[in-house]
Design a protein around this motif. Structure first.
Motif, short mmCIF file in Angstrom:
data_model
loop_
_atom_site.label_atom_id
_atom_site.label_comp_id
_atom_site.label_asym_id
_atom_site.label_seq_id
_atom_site.Cartn_x
_atom_site.Cartn_y
_atom_site.Cartn_z
N GLU A 1 0.84 -1.19 0.00
CA GLU A 1 0.00 0.00 0.00
C GLU A 1 0.88 1.24 0.00
O GLU A 1 2.08 1.17 0.22
N LEU A 2 0.26 2.38 -0.25
CA LEU A 2 1.00 3.63 -0.33
C LEU A 2 1.43 4.07 1.07
O LEU A 2 0.63 4.04 2.01
N VAL A 3 2.71 4.46 1.21
CA VAL A 3 3.22 4.91 2.50
C VAL A 3 4.02 6.19 2.28
O VAL A 3 4.37 6.55 1.17
N PHE A 4 4.29 6.87 3.38
CA PHE A 4 5.09 8.09 3.35
C PHE A 4 6.54 7.69 3.11
O PHE A 4 7.26 7.32 4.04
N ASP A 5 6.97 7.73 1.87
CA ASP A 5 8.29 7.26 1.48
C ASP A 5 9.01 8.42 0.80
O ASP A 5 9.04 8.53 -0.42
N LEU A 6 9.61 9.30 1.60
CA LEU A 6 10.22 10.50 1.05
C LEU A 6 11.41 10.22 0.15
O LEU A 6 11.53 10.83 -0.92
N PRO A 7 12.33 9.31 0.51
CA PRO A 7 13.44 9.05 -0.40
C PRO A 7 12.98 8.62 -1.80
O PRO A 7 13.61 8.97 -2.80
N ALA A 8 11.88 7.88 -1.87
CA ALA A 8 11.40 7.41 -3.17
C ALA A 8 10.92 8.55 -4.05
O ALA A 8 11.04 8.49 -5.28
N VAL A 9 10.36 9.61 -3.44
CA VAL A 9 9.79 10.69 -4.25
C VAL A 9 10.67 11.94 -4.29
O VAL A 9 10.29 12.93 -4.91
N GLN A 10 11.83 11.92 -3.65
CA GLN A 10 12.69 13.10 -3.67
C GLN A 10 13.06 13.55 -5.09
O GLN A 10 13.00 14.74 -5.39
N PRO A 11 13.43 12.62 -6.01
CA PRO A 11 13.73 13.09 -7.37
C PRO A 11 12.53 13.78 -8.03
O PRO A 11 12.70 14.74 -8.78
N ALA A 12 11.34 13.29 -7.75
CA ALA A 12 10.14 13.92 -8.32
C ALA A 12 9.90 15.29 -7.69
O ALA A 12 9.57 16.26 -8.39
N LEU A 13 10.08 15.40 -6.39
CA LEU A 13 9.88 16.68 -5.72
C LEU A 13 10.82 17.76 -6.27
O LEU A 13 10.46 18.93 -6.37
N ALA A 14 12.04 17.34 -6.63
CA ALA A 14 13.02 18.31 -7.12
C ALA A 14 12.63 18.91 -8.46
O ALA A 14 13.22 19.89 -8.89
N ARG A 15 11.61 18.34 -9.14
CA ARG A 15 11.21 18.83 -10.46
C ARG A 15 9.84 19.51 -10.46
O ARG A 15 9.33 19.85 -11.51
N LEU A 16 9.28 19.70 -9.29
CA LEU A 16 7.96 20.32 -9.22
C LEU A 16 8.00 21.79 -9.61
O LEU A 16 9.00 22.47 -9.41
N GLY A 17 6.88 22.25 -10.12
CA GLY A 17 6.72 23.66 -10.43
C GLY A 17 5.39 24.17 -9.91
O GLY A 17 4.66 23.46 -9.22
N SER A 18 5.06 25.37 -10.28
CA SER A 18 3.84 25.99 -9.76
C SER A 18 2.57 25.28 -10.20
O SER A 18 1.49 25.54 -9.66
N TRP A 19 2.67 24.39 -11.18
CA TRP A 19 1.50 23.64 -11.66
C TRP A 19 1.01 22.60 -10.64
O TRP A 19 -0.11 22.09 -10.75
N ALA A 20 1.83 22.27 -9.63
CA ALA A 20 1.52 21.17 -8.71
C ALA A 20 0.58 21.65 -7.61
O ALA A 20 0.98 21.82 -6.45
#
Length: 686
Positions: A424-443
């Motif tokens: 199931e989905l869990v709070f996994d920050l290391p897994a999503v760090q590369p995605a977070l680094a590419r976020l913009g104002s559209w998020a």
């Protein structure tokens, strides 16, 4: 055997680790068949491509040991070939020296001495040519004959070798030896079209590679051989002394600068029915994708089509390359990426990479998923695998010995859980760090979830990643950031975010004033910079910056230079201190000094050349280009370099895991700088 070994004054010679007094013992152990001795010699008399003073003295004994009954003859032949192609340590590494040392007479003398060692080592290996030719013609072992051809190829061309190699290429009963001889002949620019009709696939692949390496176009029969025969030869390629871990990537590399040919060959391999071939092909796609912008655009849809491949390794590497490709992954890949994520009950390693790829193209579905991950419950602590379980994983990988992916990679993938979706989905920050680094104002959905997530993250890097992402997407109000500062070591990212809000951050002034008295300069300086941006009062910043600029440590000067632009022209009195750092040996210091000097003085004539020294695609270069954009029209001298970067066919990576995203950032930075420099009153747009 080795009777003359003690006649050499080994303690007076040097190798990669200092005195070479250990070499005679290693050579004697090598004569006795100890593999560790060969490994040690690979580390000291030849070290990562470089050779040393002792190397030439050791080579005659290595040649002598080719006739020792217990010796690893193949290993010695490969070491001799490596030595023949060795280089000078300082000649290779001088670009990493401080700027003040480059070009010095002392450095030139050292390089000249080392190049003399290189020449002596190569001459010593060449002296063994008769021994290598004898092994090529007479050894009963196919791996020895193949290795002898490999060693001969490393020497300067000679007609006598050519005759012997041609005989092996045409008549040797072993396809491994025939292929090795063909590749050795190609190093002498000797190519025989008859070899393309060899009855075995491996020699045909070697013959095609020889033609391509000597200028043949990767079309027609050559492209057909690579596309058809390389998969058939896959189990045999690692037996060649020319290659080890990634057979298809090695075969593909001979296509050289012809990215279209590489794409055509990869397209054929990616459709192969053997999952080992598809695994090797999708892994091999990384090199052309990270090298050429056009190749990335051409390969992205082919990789997207493999995201539903039944082989987990194929799906994983396809998602990994698409994530690294940045915007070139393309909106056309978005549905396939989302489909892979939907088929994963949780965010496993492969799905996390697909999520990063989706964020790169600003897909709204990625925004929603990121928001859900940031709001999900913490993962329960995972028990490490038992010794029995670890042994089972290693045994399974070793038993498979996947020739396309390589044994070590097979182990690594199984140990990291590739293909095993979480429940199931869990709070996994290391897994999503590369995605977070590419976020913009559209998020927009992530904007509401990211501030609460900051409190759950571990202090330090993880928190800073979230804070930086929050600032980029416009999340959080002043009270949110102020709350982050009420800890013993407040994150600099939160302080800088407040400064970025300008006058709107006035409610944070009491907290910023408190931080001006913090024990750490690394907190006081960003707080003073934020205070200056919010209030327009640079006084505290100037006092702290002068303290940092006069500091004895490089980090103190760097912190001061990083903060000083917030003071603008008010930093003029500090200009002499800043100017002294424009030629500092540390790149970050000199680059930041150039930016701080321009902000303090408006003197673009002196600042722009200093910034131009650093305009390469790396974090330091991105900062330099941003400063050139801030300078605007007076930075017109930078336009040729910036336009060349924009027009370049090659990608400009600065990391191994995010090369396409790096290139996107670089293109965006250069494009924005050109727009500002050529704006109203500037030198004009092309």
């Amino acid at each position: 055997m080795l009777r003359e070994l003690d006649a050499v004054a080994w303690p007076d010679l040097t190798h990669a680790y200092g005195e070479a007094d250990d070499v005679p013992d290693l050579l004697r152990r090598l004569a006795g068949g100890e593999p560790e001795a060969l490994h040690a010699l690979y580390g000291n008399i030849w070290h990562q491509g470089t050779v040393y003073e002792a190397t030439a003295f050791a080579v005659p004994f290595l040649i002598e040991l080719l006739d020792a009954p217990a010796t690893d003859v193949v290993g010695i032949l490969r070491l001799l070939a490596a030595i023949a192609g060795g280089s000078s340590y300082m000649d290779v590494h001088q670009r990493y020296l401080p700027a003040s040392q480059q070009g010095s007479d002392e450095l030139a003398a050292q390089i000249a001495q080392e190049l003399a060692w290189v020449a002596a080592a190569r001459a010593a290996v060449s002296a063994g040519r008769p021994a290598y030719a004898r092994l090529l013609s007479a050894s009963p072992a196919e791996d020895v004959r193949a290795a002898a051809a490999y060693t001969l190829a490393a020497l300067d061309p000679a007609t006598t070798d050519t005759v012997a190699l041609q005989a092996r290429a045409a008549d040797d009963p072993s396809p491994i030896v025939r292929a090795s001889a063909m590749l050795a002949l190609s190093a002498r620019a000797v190519v025989d079209p008859a070899h393309l009709d060899d009855p075995e696939p491996l020699p045909r692949v070697a013959a095609a590679m020889a033609h391509i390496l000597n200028g043949g176009a990767v079309t027609g029969s050559l492209a057909a051989i690579l596309g058809r025969d390389a998969p058939a030869a896959l189990p045999s390629v690692p037996l060649l002394p020319w290659e080890s871990d990634d057979p298809l990537a090695w075969v593909l590399s001979v296509a050289g600068p012809d990215w279209r040919a590489q794409v055509r060959v990869l397209a054929a391999w990616l459709e192969h029915p053997d999952p080992a071939v598809r695994s090797g092909a999708v892994y091999a796609a990384e090199d052309p994708m990270r090298t050429w912008r056009a190749a990335t655009a051409a390969l992205a849809p082919l990789l997207a089509a493999r995201l539903d491949d039944p082989e987990p390794a194929v799906r994983h590497w396809a998602a990994t390359h698409l994530a690294a490709a940045g915007r070139a992954a393309g909106a056309r890949s978005a549905d396939a990426l989302w489909g892979l994520i939907e088929r994963s009950p949780g965010l496993d390693a492969t799905a996390a990479r697909a999520l990063t790829a989706l964020v790169s193209v600003a897909d709204a579905r990625a925004d929603g998923l990121l928001a859900r991950v940031l709001a999900a419950p913490d993962a329960p602590p995972a028990a490490p695998p038992s010794a029995t379980e670890r042994l089972g994983l290693l045994t399974a990988a070793a038993g498979e010995r996947d020739p396309a992916v390589g044994w070590h990679r097979a182990v690594r993938e199984r140990m990291s859980g590739i293909g095993d979706a979480a429940a199931e989905l869990v709070f996994d920050l290391p897994a999503v760090q590369p995605a977070l680094a590419r976020l913009g104002s559209w998020a927009t959905e992530t904007r509401t979830a990211i501030i609460p997530a900051i409190a759950r993250a571990r202090p330090g890097h993880e928190q800073n990643v979230l804070i930086a992402a929050a600032a980029r997407i416009g999340a959080g109000a002043v009270p949110d950031y102020v709350a982050m500062l009420r800890v013993e070591h407040p994150p600099a990212a939160a302080i800088e975010a407040l400064g970025g809000l300008g006058a709107a951050a006035a409610p944070a002034l009491p907290e910023l004033r408190r931080l001006l008295g913090h024990a750490e300069l690394t907190v006081r300086l960003p707080a003073a910079a934020a205070y200056a941006r919010v209030t327009g009062d640079p006084g505290p910043l100037l006092a702290l910056a002068e303290e940092g600029l006069r500091g004895e440590r490089m980090w103190q000067r760097n912190e001061a230079l990083h903060a000083l632009p917030a003071a603008g022209r008010a930093a003029g009195p500090l200009a002499p201190l800043i100017a002294a750092l424009l030629t500092d040996d540390d790149d970050w210091t000199s680059m930041r000094a150039a930016g701080a000097y321009w902000h303090a003085t408006g003197d673009a004539e002196r600042a722009v050349p200093a910034l131009l020294r650093h305009t390469t695609s790396r974090p330091l270069g991105l900062a330099a280009v941003a400063c050139l954009g801030e300078i605007g029209p007076p930075a017109a001298a930078a336009l040729p370099a910036l336009r060349a970067a924009i027009d370049a066919p090659d990608r400009q990576p600065h990391s191994d895991s995010s090369w396409g995203h790096d290139d996107d950032l670089w293109l965006d930075a250069c494009t924005a700088a050109v727009a500002r420099i050529t704006g109203p009153g500037g030198p004009g747009v092309r």
